[in-house]
Design an enzyme around this catalytic site. Structure first.
Site, PDB file in Angstrom:
ATOM      1  N   GLY B  40       4.187  25.841   8.690  1.00 41.00           N
ATOM      2  CA  GLY B  40       3.666  24.479   8.611  1.00 41.00           C
ATOM      3  C   GLY B  40       4.286  23.633   9.704  1.00 41.00           C
ATOM      4  N   ALA B  44       7.450  17.576   7.757  1.00 41.65           N
ATOM      5  CA  ALA B  44       8.609  18.364   7.345  1.00 41.65           C
ATOM      6  C   ALA B  44       8.791  19.578   8.248  1.00 41.65           C
ATOM      7  CB  ALA B  44       8.456  18.789   5.888  1.00 41.65           C
ATOM      8  N   SER B 284      -7.187   1.686   2.388  1.00 41.09           N
ATOM      9  CA  SER B 284      -5.937   1.080   1.938  1.00 41.09           C
ATOM     10  C   SER B 284      -6.133   0.278   0.669  1.00 41.09           C
ATOM     11  CB  SER B 284      -5.387   0.169   3.028  1.00 41.09           C
ATOM     12  OG  SER B 284      -4.322  -0.574   2.488  1.00 41.09           O
ATOM     13  N   ARG B 330      -2.086   1.832  -9.768  1.00 43.30           N
ATOM     14  CA  ARG B 330      -3.032   2.869  -9.358  1.00 43.30           C
ATOM     15  C   ARG B 330      -3.617   3.677 -10.501  1.00 43.30           C
ATOM     16  NH1 ARG B 330      -0.539   6.019  -4.030  1.00 43.30           N
ATOM     17  NH2 ARG B 330      -0.755   4.248  -2.645  1.00 43.30           N
ATOM     18  N   HIS B 401      -5.270  12.698  -4.172  1.00 46.68           N
ATOM     19  CA  HIS B 401      -4.691  12.184  -2.953  1.00 46.68           C
ATOM     20  C   HIS B 401      -3.397  12.900  -2.570  1.00 46.68           C
ATOM     21  CE1 HIS B 401      -3.055   9.361  -0.166  1.00 46.68           C
ATOM     22  NE2 HIS B 401      -2.199   8.855  -1.009  1.00 46.68           N
ATOM     23  N   GLU B 425       5.897  17.964   1.012  1.00 49.06           N
ATOM     24  CA  GLU B 425       5.044  17.915  -0.182  1.00 49.06           C
ATOM     25  C   GLU B 425       5.037  19.253  -0.921  1.00 49.06           C
ATOM     26  OE1 GLU B 425       1.022  16.604   0.625  1.00 49.06           O
ATOM     27  OE2 GLU B 425       0.431  16.653  -1.478  1.00 49.06           O
TER      28      GLU B 425
END
Lengths: 251, 637
Positions: B40, B44, B284, B330, B401, B425
């Site tokens: 990846g 990160a 947003s 949210r 998301h 993640e």
């Protein structure tokens, strides 16, 4: 709506390619261009054919993966829009769309619409960075950056590295791409110490990769999905001239 | 199974500083003898590969995209949090730590989160020094904006493209190391399995996506920075290529998967427009500051929005949550949108949408103000929907998301498989049951720049024995398995496309394990997923061969893992009989629909162990022990 597609099909890098015609029937105007290709591919697979290979990932216009030339215009007819953000409502029933890969000597076709843009990575490797060790940075606010410089740098830094600029250029020059990265870093105080070395080595890497020369027609800027200004090319030319002169005079 | 989180002793605020100076060091002359694989190249992965290359290790970095610059971190818009207190509004490491723990609904590990808050300031320094063009004040100093879940202004940003700029910073550092020869980059190369030698992670098996060649790579340690699993829902805001394969393969080789049911849904995305939909686009959340959310009061009302009179509109957020109104958190606003759509009052094609109406704000503040505040978002909306939101209300709907769950890691970011490290993640560690806005970028870069490069030494300094050769049986066996799966996928030649299965799985996951979950639905999903899987392996059609660029084959391999992983997610959601953060169990809510946590019985990390194909996984629990913080009800009232 019904469209006719003429799509570049090429099995691999060494194979001969050709334009193949497809009927694209019942296309919903709300689809994005890539969703239209998805639908065509689902139909091709169902019919036992090979689907059209194309690069894509984020589908929101920021990753820079998608790349296709539609009727001669990289990313298609809508300005400041990547092909993933282009929607079919901008076409009309009966249109004939010729869909080709981004064409340039430095971007060999990998398959169908997929091209190899690793030359861009090599240009960045040549100098598109600030040499700072992880953990060695000073406190961020010790180096103020005038807002207008930060904004100018950000304008340049918004380049997504898609390669449309190269595909649009009759010389397949990568000047706008190089100028955007150099302009971003050379404008900021953090990038100043390596400015001369950066422009010289990035331009050399661009030449080595087989990109052509810039003749200031600015097709690149016209098709750029992020509307990066040709002013950065002027800045690069200026920086390059200064760096070359310094090198000549001071060795 | 004994789960040792290896949290250092000592007071919370001193753990990391003390521990960092006690971690075993690898002699500089020895560093170059070690090889590290990083899978990846997002925030990160790129940050870790660059930093470890610079420290002297030999790094190999792999990504499926054509360039490491395209990893999905690039799509993050909002910003990155850091406890700099530049605004002099009382921010501190402790506040950022507490906000993150609270935002995560008290389901994250204290020590990890504190460390994250501690290194947050260094990240900003590092990125600014790399030339990341952060927004500035006129005085030349860094600007901040405020973000959800915090009362201080600590978010740094670069227009609406913060993720892009931070990733390009990490990518430039990576490129510098590639040029220096310390990192070798393998783009268009997908990890398809993990190789263990004597119980340690010692390499990976990858497929060259251009030639189809399957090869083995050996190393002294492996780090996965392979992102989240939101695409198990098919439609999400993730890039189309995002997948769970690397993490899931590690799980099948013995790594524990922690909290897979913690998923985050974002309330303001552009709704699905048709069944060809390939992805959802986020806008947003700031739009909710000036937009009013409503649906018609009448079911199946097909009138145009302006034809619906005021008294026939239901401003349901204002009605249900009078104090917060359109700014309800949210999860609450997402669930409320689903509720009204389930009642048949949704708007737009398919009835899966609600209005976000700016007409009152335009009248009150004037068009120019709204244009200035949200111009770019309105433009993006126009590009996708063809509608002018200054004239007709926007249509929005929640979408998947981010995923907080991931592979279990200890304080060193090492999984229970020695040598296998997990960052960003892809791991579970810092966000608990819910992530705050502008914290994903912070965690990715913290892990990559400032944690893993140190903590990997704790493993490497103790490694005895030589790096295995890829000719060893362990590698060749795994390679054979990968080749067999590839051959199997292309030889089925059934009637259905890969996407048709992905859509079927995604719809099931969204309906049964999406915004709101219940026992019955989850049990149905657990029963149904194996059926889809079986049908997939009998009836999928992958054209072409494994020895060429074959995008259908890539998708099929990823979906094969999602088809197993989805079941694991549902099992975890079924086990967790409480509501917390992004995990909402309908059986566990207060009278006004708030999540009801059960700290007595569920304050643990759920760690799932693979027991074999089609076997029920085993659950292990890491209790969450809070030394500093008192668990409290998460309330934003």
């Amino acid at each position: 709506m019904d469209l006719k597609l003429r799509v570049w099909r090429q099995k691999n890098r060494d194979a001969e390619g050709r334009l193949v015609e497809y009927d694209a029937k019942d296309i919903d105007p709300e689809m994005s261009f890539l969703e239209m290709l998805d639908v065509i591919n689902e139909r091709l697979v169902a019919a036992g054919d090979d689907p059209i290979a194309f690069d894509h990932d984020c589908r929101e216009g920021i990753c820079g993966a998608c790349s296709a030339t539609i009727n001669g215009i990289p990313h298609g007819p809508q300005r400041a829009t990547t092909v993933c953000q282009l929607h079919m409502r901008h076409f009309k029933d009966g249109d004939v769309l010729t869909i080709e890969p981004f064409r340039a000597k430095a971007f060999p076709v990998v398959r169908d619409l997929v091209v190899d843009r690793s030359a861009f990575d090599r240009i960045i490797e040549a100098g598109g960075f600030v040499s700072v060790r992880t953990g060695s940075a000073p406190e961020a606010n010790t180096l103020p950056v005038p807002k207008q410089d930060a904004d100018w740098a950000m304008d340049a830094a918004s380049c997504i590295g898609c390669g449309a600029c190269v595909a649009a250029c009759k010389n397949a020059s990568a000047m706008l791409f190089v100028a955007a990265k150099a302009g971003h870093l050379n404008t900021l105080p953090q990038g100043k110490p390596e400015k001369d070395r950066r422009v010289l080595s990035m331009v050399a890497a661009m030449d080595e990769a087989g990109f052509g020369n810039c003749t200031n027609q600015y097709e690149c800027s016209a098709v750029c999905p992020k509307s990066i200004s040709e002013d950065f090319i002027a800045q690069l030319n200026r920086d390059y001239l200064k760096a070359s002169l310094k090198k000549c005079l001071m060795g | 199974m004994k789960l040792d989180s290896k949290i250092p002793s000592g007071p919370l605020a001193e753990k990391w500083t003390r521990y960092r100076s006690e971690i075993k060091l690898v002699n500089p002359a020895n560093k170059r003898k070690y090889e590290i694989i990083v899978v990846g190249s997002g925030l990160a992965g790129a940050a870790a590969a660059a930093s470890m290359g610079e420290m002297g290790y030999n790094v190999k970095c792999f990504c499926y995209q054509d360039s490491p610059r395209r990893a999905h971190s690039i799509a993050a818009q909002g910003g990155i949090n850091a406890a700099k207190n530049y605004q002099n509004d009382g921010d501190s490491i402790h506040r950022l730590f507490y906000d993150t723990i609270k935002g995560g609904d008290f389901r994250a590990r204290e020590a990890n989160v504190h460390r994250l808050a501690e290194v947050s300031a260094e990240i900003i320094d590092q990125c600014a020094a790399q030339g990341v063009p952060f927004a500035r004040e006129y005085g030349g100093h860094l600007a901040n904006r405020s973000f959800g879940g915090a009362q201080v202004s600590r978010t740094f940003y670069a227009r609406g493209q913060t993720g892009q700029q931070l990733l390009l910073g990490a990518y430039s550092a990576l490129c510098r190391q590639i040029a220096a020869g310390t990192v070798k980059m393998y783009p268009r190369t997908e990890m398809l399995d993990l190789v263990l030698v004597d119980g340690h992670a010692k390499g990976i098996v990858v497929r060259d996506m251009v030639t189809g060649e399957i090869s083995c790579h050996a190393a002294d340690a492996v780090a996965l920075g392979t992102g989240g699993y939101a695409n198990v829902y098919d439609l999400s805001t993730n890039a189309r290529g995002c997948n769970v394969t690397a993490a899931y393969r590690a799980y099948k080789r013995g790594a524990l998967f922690a909290n897979p049911c913690y998923t985050q849904i974002h309330p303001t995305c552009i709704p699905v427009s048709g069944d060809y939909q390939s992805k959802l686009t986020l806008m947003s959340e700031s739009l909710r500051n000036d937009g009013r959310v409503w649906v018609p009061k009448k079911k199946g009302d097909t009138r145009k929005p302006h034809e619906i009179p005021e008294d026939e509109r239901d401003y349901y957020l204002e009605r249900k949550y009078p104090s917060y109104g359109n700014l309800a958190p949210r999860d609450i606003s997402s669930r409320s949108a689903k509720e009204v759509c389930d009642e048949g009052r949704g708007v737009g094609p398919g009835g899966q949408g609600v209005y976000l109406d700016f007409s009152d704000s335009i009248e009150r503040l004037g068009l120019a103000v709204i244009q200035e505040r949200y111009g770019n978002l309105f433009e993006m909306y126009e590009r996708i929907t063809g509608e002018d939101a200054y004239k007709v209300p926007m249509r929005i709907y929640p979408a998947l998301h981010y995923t907080m769950g991931g592979l279990w890691v200890d304080y060193n970011l090492m999984s229970n498989i020695p040598g296998l490290h997990v960052i960003g993640e892809a791991n579970f560690s810092d966000h608990g049951a819910n992530r705050l806005g502008a914290s994903a970028l912070m965690q990715g870069l913290a892990d990559g720049y400032f944690v893993l490069p140190y903590t990997i030494g704790a493993y490497l300094a103790d490694v005895r024995g030589k790096r295995p050769s890829v000719d060893q049986k362990e590698f060749q066996d795994v390679k054979k398995e990968v080749e067999e799966q590839t051959n199997r996928l292309v030889s089925i030649q059934g009637d259905r496309t890969v996407q048709s299965f992905h859509k079927e799985l995604g719809k099931l996951m969204w309906d049964k394990a999406g915004m709101a979950r219940n026992k019955k639905g989850l049990e149905e999903a657990i029963a149904k997923i194996p059926e889809i899987r079986e049908e997939f392996w009998k009836n999928v059609r992958v054209p072409g061969s494994g020895e060429e660029l074959n995008q259908e084959l890539e998708k099929a391999g990823r979906l094969a893992d999602f088809l197993e992983f989805g079941e694991l997610l549902c099992r975890d959601a079924l086990d967790r009989q409480e509501s917390c953060g992004g995990h909402f169990r309908e059986e566990h809510q207060t009278e006004d629909g708030e999540a009801l946590r059960d700290d007595e019985n569920y304050s643990y990390v759920s760690c799932w162990e693979h027991r074999g194909d089609n076997e029920k996984p085993a659950l292990h629990k890491e209790p969450l022990v809070y030394e500093e913080v008192k668990m409290a009800t998460r309330s934003y009232k």
